[in-house]
Design a protein around this motif. Sequence first.
Motif: not given
Lengths: 255, 255
Positions: A51, A54-56, B97, B102
């Motif tokens: 996470k 993957t920038t989550l 992702s 967003r």
Amino acid sequence: MSQHEIAISVHGLRKSYKDLPVLAGVDFQVEKGSIFALLGPNGSGKTTIVKILTTLLKPDSGQVWVNGFDVTASPDHVRQSISLTGQFAAVDEILTGRENLVLIARLRHLQGPQQIADDLLHRFGLTEAANRKVSTYSGGMRRRLDIAMSLVGDSQLIFLDEPTTGLDPEARIEVWKIVKELADSGKTVFLTTQYLDEAEQLANRIAILQEGKIIVSGTLEELKKLFPPAKVEYIEKQLTLEEIFLSLVGKKANN
Amino acid sequence: METIPSYFFTDLRVMLGRSMRHVFRSMDTIITVTIMPIALMLLFVYVLGGAIQSGADNYVNYLLPGIMLMAIANSMGYTSYRLFLDMQRGIFERFHSMPIARSAALWGHVLTSLVSNSLSVIVIILIALLMGFRSSAGIFSWLAVAGILALFTLTLTWIAAIAGLSAKTVDGAAAIAYPIHFLPLISSAFVPTKTMPRGVRIFAENQPVTSIVDTIRSLLSNQPVGNDIWIAMAWCVGIMAVGYFFAMRVYKRRA
């Protein structure tokens, strides 16, 4: 190793959920074009690492670089250069297989989404099921569609979070085949798994995560050298249940 | 470093297309949000209507505003449910992702609620016309009615979003529907409030649906709207602001 050959670089990564530390200083690097397996039991922090990469999720501290971009400073650039196949097949059950692929192609702002979908359906053996709702797919078909969706847009770095958990042995071998093909076509694959044989089968490099730390990492050969050399003993070769099962029902997987 | 262009509106359109397919492929949704309100309208007009002293010479005219609000209220359980599924199945994770705006994933659901409710309200008005609904309202009054209905829809949608985003189970996500269903029933939607016992009457006269129903009724029959329109707007804007704030907070934290 020059910077250009490194897909992922992680130094001193820490992350806590409230007071519970999940990652306690993680370091590793992933070379471009390799298959890297992060191995660890449930709850060891594998998904948290995925996470963050993957920038989550945002890291608490440490440096995390993906394809040369800092995940905290330029998440948009990271997102453009990766794709994620999460732990649970994130497919839209109400749409058809084709519609799922077209959806992702549109969201990636690609030209010719229908053609892209058709090509991937063909490649993953889903052409016949293309116009059926995904809710009618088997577990293996869903996973194939899920991975196909990750390949829309041709990202060079693919994250697969426990890609074979919950699949039957045949479907599992199908996924392995797909992962090997990805690596053969030059893509970098970052894979998490709790199965030892999966890491052994697929990965160029393996890192073992336990309680938020990488306890060892290296190639399979290097890991083997950490332990005393094997003694030669003669024992009768017993078939494993998996081998028996696959020889009975797994004919499809061999075709 | 090159900047990445924003595709918010393109992405939003793709998200809208996806969720509208979910609406049109769910017979259950169509029955609850369009067919049920029409059936109730038929029931009230042709079965109960003769016995109800509404004070209006045309009971369909009296009933239509409440039926429209009821249709909108009925749809909220589904909005919440669709959000819950995207959250639960990792669809939001997949979208987040990817290099897309967003908030497009959440706004896609909000826009779907607006568009699908507009469609069902239009169908209900057409049926009401066949049943003898007539209005002397001019174009500006109709625009005002459309505006109030849209505001009411957005208000409830943000409340439903909180439920859908924070629920742990499907039942929890859909439970938000029940209190919302109740509001039109205990209001001036079907009968004048002056016939109700004191306690119920105080509730009915001071809850948002009554002022909204009365405003729409006045607009459609070319009567002065008085203070009702401001009370109605204040209710909607106030609840919407609170709903938006908390929904966004949950979205940023969990999705």
